[in-house]
Enzyme design. Structure first.
Site, mmCIF file in Angstrom:
data_model
loop_
_atom_site.group_PDB
_atom_site.id
_atom_site.type_symbol
_atom_site.label_atom_id
_atom_site.label_comp_id
_atom_site.label_asym_id
_atom_site.label_seq_id
_atom_site.Cartn_x
_atom_site.Cartn_y
_atom_site.Cartn_z
ATOM 1 N N ARG A 1 0.845 -1.202 0.000
ATOM 2 C CA ARG A 1 0.000 0.000 0.000
ATOM 3 C C ARG A 1 0.875 1.245 0.000
ATOM 4 O O ARG A 1 1.870 1.298 0.729
ATOM 5 C CB ARG A 1 -0.879 0.065 1.256
ATOM 6 C CG ARG A 1 -1.900 -1.027 1.407
ATOM 7 C CD ARG A 1 -3.189 -0.723 0.665
ATOM 8 N NE ARG A 1 -4.091 -1.850 0.832
ATOM 9 C CZ ARG A 1 -4.946 -1.956 1.836
ATOM 10 N NH1 ARG A 1 -5.025 -1.024 2.740
ATOM 11 N NH2 ARG A 1 -5.723 -3.022 1.911
ATOM 12 N N SER B 1 -8.483 -0.414 -1.465
ATOM 13 C CA SER B 1 -9.424 -0.909 -0.453
ATOM 14 C C SER B 1 -10.183 0.248 0.187
ATOM 15 O O SER B 1 -10.850 1.009 -0.489
ATOM 16 C CB SER B 1 -8.664 -1.731 0.587
ATOM 17 O OG SER B 1 -9.537 -2.359 1.481
ATOM 18 N N HIS B 2 -10.080 0.383 1.523
ATOM 19 C CA HIS B 2 -10.827 1.410 2.253
ATOM 20 C C HIS B 2 -9.956 2.622 2.556
ATOM 21 O O HIS B 2 -10.418 3.552 3.229
ATOM 22 C CB HIS B 2 -11.336 0.826 3.563
ATOM 23 C CG HIS B 2 -10.232 0.365 4.480
ATOM 24 N ND1 HIS B 2 -9.564 -0.811 4.267
ATOM 25 C CD2 HIS B 2 -9.670 0.934 5.570
ATOM 26 C CE1 HIS B 2 -8.647 -0.961 5.210
ATOM 27 N NE2 HIS B 2 -8.688 0.086 6.007
ATOM 28 N N LYS C 1 -2.915 -6.588 -3.773
ATOM 29 C CA LYS C 1 -3.179 -7.783 -2.986
ATOM 30 C C LYS C 1 -2.850 -8.991 -3.851
ATOM 31 O O LYS C 1 -3.099 -8.983 -5.065
ATOM 32 C CB LYS C 1 -4.636 -7.830 -2.528
ATOM 33 C CG LYS C 1 -5.005 -6.734 -1.528
ATOM 34 C CD LYS C 1 -6.473 -6.803 -1.123
ATOM 35 C CE LYS C 1 -6.807 -5.705 -0.113
ATOM 36 N NZ LYS C 1 -8.245 -5.713 0.255
ATOM 37 N N ASP D 1 -16.846 -1.915 1.123
ATOM 38 C CA ASP D 1 -15.718 -1.004 1.007
ATOM 39 C C ASP D 1 -15.332 -0.872 -0.465
ATOM 40 O O ASP D 1 -16.012 -1.391 -1.348
ATOM 41 C CB ASP D 1 -14.543 -1.470 1.879
ATOM 42 C CG ASP D 1 -13.916 -2.772 1.407
ATOM 43 O OD1 ASP D 1 -14.595 -3.544 0.709
ATOM 44 O OD2 ASP D 1 -12.742 -3.010 1.750
ATOM 45 N N ASP E 1 -13.168 -2.097 -2.510
ATOM 46 C CA ASP E 1 -12.932 -3.262 -3.369
ATOM 47 C C ASP E 1 -13.828 -4.432 -3.018
ATOM 48 O O ASP E 1 -13.661 -5.533 -3.543
ATOM 49 C CB ASP E 1 -11.463 -3.676 -3.335
ATOM 50 C CG ASP E 1 -11.003 -4.183 -1.970
ATOM 51 O OD1 ASP E 1 -11.584 -3.771 -0.947
ATOM 52 O OD2 ASP E 1 -10.048 -4.980 -1.932
ATOM 53 N N ASP F 1 -14.296 -6.483 -0.579
ATOM 54 C CA ASP F 1 -13.971 -7.693 0.172
ATOM 55 C C ASP F 1 -14.460 -7.595 1.614
ATOM 56 O O ASP F 1 -14.280 -8.526 2.399
ATOM 57 C CB ASP F 1 -12.473 -8.019 0.109
ATOM 58 C CG ASP F 1 -11.572 -6.927 0.667
ATOM 59 O OD1 ASP F 1 -12.086 -5.888 1.119
ATOM 60 O OD2 ASP F 1 -10.337 -7.117 0.636
ATOM 61 N N ARG F 2 -15.102 -6.467 1.958
ATOM 62 C CA ARG F 2 -15.654 -6.302 3.304
ATOM 63 C C ARG F 2 -17.126 -5.901 3.206
ATOM 64 O O ARG F 2 -17.549 -5.239 2.258
ATOM 65 C CB ARG F 2 -14.890 -5.225 4.082
ATOM 66 C CG ARG F 2 -13.427 -5.577 4.312
ATOM 67 C CD ARG F 2 -12.779 -4.640 5.298
ATOM 68 N NE ARG F 2 -12.831 -3.264 4.830
ATOM 69 C CZ ARG F 2 -12.895 -2.205 5.647
ATOM 70 N NH1 ARG F 2 -12.964 -2.365 6.939
ATOM 71 N NH2 ARG F 2 -12.906 -0.993 5.147
ATOM 72 N N HIS G 1 -14.365 -8.229 7.077
ATOM 73 C CA HIS G 1 -13.928 -9.346 6.245
ATOM 74 C C HIS G 1 -14.589 -10.613 6.781
ATOM 75 O O HIS G 1 -14.497 -10.913 7.978
ATOM 76 C CB HIS G 1 -12.415 -9.526 6.315
ATOM 77 C CG HIS G 1 -11.620 -8.456 5.651
ATOM 78 N ND1 HIS G 1 -11.338 -8.468 4.304
ATOM 79 C CD2 HIS G 1 -11.026 -7.335 6.144
ATOM 80 C CE1 HIS G 1 -10.602 -7.413 3.997
ATOM 81 N NE2 HIS G 1 -10.405 -6.708 5.092
#
Length: 463
Positions: A17, A106-107, A116, A245, A247, A249-250, A332
């Site tokens: 990141r 992501s967030h 990732k 979020d 992307d 994934d959450r 997640h």
């Protein structure tokens, strides 16, 4: 042979990141492609799925990444714009795919971005991430003339999501009325296709992908970001609402009365549903989760396991223990009973529909049945990157000397007579995170005071 040095701050515990144009740029993306493709080659692979989210910087980073992959002799299978779990799906379901990289912030703030990874179905993190940096610095790259190809996976991915409703009472599903908030993130196109195929009534917000995030930032763990979803649920008198979020994934959720259903509460619901069908199953939750979650898993006949926070770390713990379900306070959720074991917010939403119907109660009723405690959400506050881990270690040493009851698998989680508190360093941002929970309001205030006192001894504060 060329060499490349990354800013050391971007090589995180379970992903890469950075701030685009500051600590992360196209040259970094190219070097990541060279290093990762070489690593894939050395375990016998050659084909890497590549996806990206809706951030403004993502297309340029994707192009540079693909160039790096090809320069090391591998094939880049470009699946295009989509959520991170769609990339995981492409890697897990495509028999000819050896690994995957998703470009996503992501967030994190909108000027951040990152990468990732997954390799041969396993999380790629920790020492693996550091090895990419070592390889780049030494120019330890394979040489070759790889190629790129495009593959459409969105329709197959959505069809797989729908399998999460297999065997669930169709009448119960058709009665559901649900709100969805994509937050202008990468979930949008998949969500539109999914909602069009789901039973029930569905109201969608902000499905247009826009890296400016004009409506609200896509982080469902911050309650302010759920205001639009709450308003939609109230206005349309919906059963519940879900949000994602950047992307996807959450997952975040609110019930029909507008109460936030936090990540550990969602895991408790998923665990109750799962354990009816898989008695005695192991369920992993991270150190930030409420003690009431671990109690609920045991009460429903499951085996609770506490693990470290971080999507790659939870996945690894699930593999180690054979868990069928895992999750984090951050939203997640990982299903390994009838799914692949990776974190997928859209699939979690489908499974929430299934759980509500199978358990025969509304989401509000399921929340109402949970023990009432006094707790904070996850508290995040700035701490210098070079200071955050050292500060937690100082706190751990003081607590050990004082004889406190401490779990130190990830930061410090301190159990007291009337509750617990946690302090840990984030692996994705220059922040410390804290959480506390007690049986009483006064107890919660006391526990927060303990956190603040420890921070003050480190020369820090929550601000």
């Amino acid at each position: 042979m060329k060499r490349h040095r990354f800013d050391p701050e971007i090589l995180r515990e379970y992903d890469i990141r950075g701030v685009t144009g500051v600590t992360l740029n196209a040259a970094d993306a190219y070097a990541i492609g060279r290093s990762f493709a070489s690593a894939v080659h050395r375990v016998g692979g050659s084909r890497i799925a590549v996806g990206y989210d809706g951030r403004l910087s993502s297309p340029a980073l994707e192009r540079a990444l693909v160039e790096g992959i090809m320069a090391s002799g591998a094939t880049a299978v470009r699946i295009g714009l989509g959520p991170t779990p769609m990339l995981y799906y492409a890697e897990a379901s495509g028999g000819d795919i050896d690994a995957g990289i998703q470009i996503t912030g992501s967030h994190n703030p909108r000027d951040h971005n990152g990468f990732k990874f997954v390799l041969q179905g396993r999380p790629f993190y920790g020492a693996d991430i550091q090895r990419l940096g070592t390889m780049a610095a030494a120019g330890d790259w394979d040489e070759g003339a790889g190629r790129a190809e495009e593959r459409a996976v969105l329709d197959a991915y959505v069809a797989r999501l729908l399998e999460g409703l297999a065997g669930v009472d169709p009448a119960g599903l058709s009665a559901l009325r649900i709100g969805w908030d994509a937050g202008n993130g990468a979930a949008g196109p998949a969500l539109e296709r999914l909602a069009a195929s789901l039973p029930g009534e569905h109201h969608l917000l902000f499905t247009q992908v826009d890296g400016h995030f004009p409506n609200h930032h896509p982080d469902p763990t911050i309650e302010a970001n759920l205001a639009d979803l709450k308003a939609l649920v109230a206005r349309e008198k919906l059963d519940f609402g879900v949000a994602f979020d950047g992307d996807a994934d959450r997952i975040g959720a609110v019930d029909g009365s507008g109460r936030v259903i936090w990540g550990d509460q969602l895991i408790a619901i998923f665990a109750e549903d799962l354990l009816r069908r898989h008695p005695g199953a192991t369920v992993v939750a991270d150190v930030k989760a409420s003690r009431t979650l671990f109690d609920a898993i045991a009460r429903n006949g499951g085996h609770p396991v506490m693990g470290r926070s971080g999507h790659s770390l939870v996945k690894a713990k699930m593999r180690e223990t054979g868990a069928l379900l895992g999750g984090e306070m951050s939203g997640h959720v990982f299903f390994a009973d009838d799914y692949y074991g990776f974190d997928d917010g859209l699939y979690a939403a489908v499974r929430l529909m299934a759980a509500v119907v199978r358990l025969g109660r509304t989401l509000a009723d399921l929340r109402e049945a949970m023990p009432e405690t006094f707790s904070t959400p996850e508290l995040r506050f700035p701490a210098p990157e070079a200071r955050k881990f050292a500060a937690v270690e100082e706190v751990r040493a003081r607590l050990a000397e004082a004889g406190a009851q401490v779990v130190d698998i990830d930061g410090v989680r301190v159990t007291t007579q009337d509750g617990w508190w946690l302090l840990r360093a984030s692996n994705t941002q220059a922040v410390l995170t804290a959480r506390a929970e007690s049986d009483t309001g006064a107890g919660l205030e006391r526990l927060i005071g303990e956190i603040d006192a420890q921070l003050a001894l480190c020369g820090l504060s929550r601000g």
